[in-house]
Design an enzyme around this catalytic site. Structure first.
Site, short mmCIF file in Angstrom:
data_model
loop_
_atom_site.label_atom_id
_atom_site.label_comp_id
_atom_site.label_asym_id
_atom_site.label_seq_id
_atom_site.Cartn_x
_atom_site.Cartn_y
_atom_site.Cartn_z
N HIS A 238 0.83 -1.21 0.00
CA HIS A 238 0.00 0.00 0.00
C HIS A 238 0.86 1.25 0.00
CE1 HIS A 238 0.74 -1.12 4.21
NE2 HIS A 238 0.76 0.17 4.47
N HIS B 167 0.80 5.33 1.17
CA HIS B 167 0.18 6.36 1.99
C HIS B 167 0.19 7.67 1.21
CE1 HIS B 167 0.72 4.20 5.97
NE2 HIS B 167 1.58 3.55 5.22
#
Ligand code: DGP
Length: 140
Positions: A102, A104
């Site tokens: 992922h 941010h």
């Protein structure tokens, strides 16, 4: 290290636990970080399973990049940010705590320091309101 299909983001991707969703398509999902380091802190995940950059398919990274840009642009507008930090951690020594790849997207404000990474949980109402703001900015 192998991918654990029971990591918390895999559960979110399967709809087994809730999230404050901003966007979803066939390849990716975008939702609010529950422990925001600044208002509007957002996470972008490819749906393809990988722990992080080390085991990711390069084509997945290439497909995700335009979405990271879109979300960064929308977040800057939605939260009136002065800048945006895009951060991506790899393995515990690299600061990673959830092992599904992922990115941010963190709105930054002049003079405002980031809160600690994986710190305090934000109120659900604040996360819901921020998800709506970002959704609206993405739709423009
Ligand atoms: P990292 O793996 O170090 O990149 O950090 C994981 C981030 O995910 C951290 O900022 C906190 C956030 N987080 C942890 N658990 C959950 C969760 O259940 N839901 C959401 N939306 N975010 C989470």
């Amino acid at each position: 290290m192998t991918y654990d299909p029971n990591n918390i983001f895999a559960k979110i991707l399967r709809g087994e636990i809730p999230c404050h969703k901003v966007y979803e398509d066939a390849d990716a999902i975008v939702f609010m970080d529950v422990m925001p380091q600044s208002p509007g802190h957002t996470l972008i995940l490819p749906k393809a399973a990988s722990r992080n950059l080390f085991d990711a398919d390069p084509s997945v990274l290439a497909n995700l990049a335009p979405l990271v840009q879109k979300v960064a642009v929308a977040a800057k507008a939605a939260f009136n940010a002065d800048g945006i930090s895009v951060i991506q951690y790899n393995e515990p020594a690299g600061g990673q705590s959830v092992f599904h790849l992922h990115y941010h997207v963190i709105p930054r404000f002049e003079g405002l320091a980031l809160k600690p990474h994986s710190g305090k949980m934000e109120d659900a109402a604040v996360l819901a309101a921020n998800a709506e703001k970002l959704k609206a900015a993405l739709a423009k």
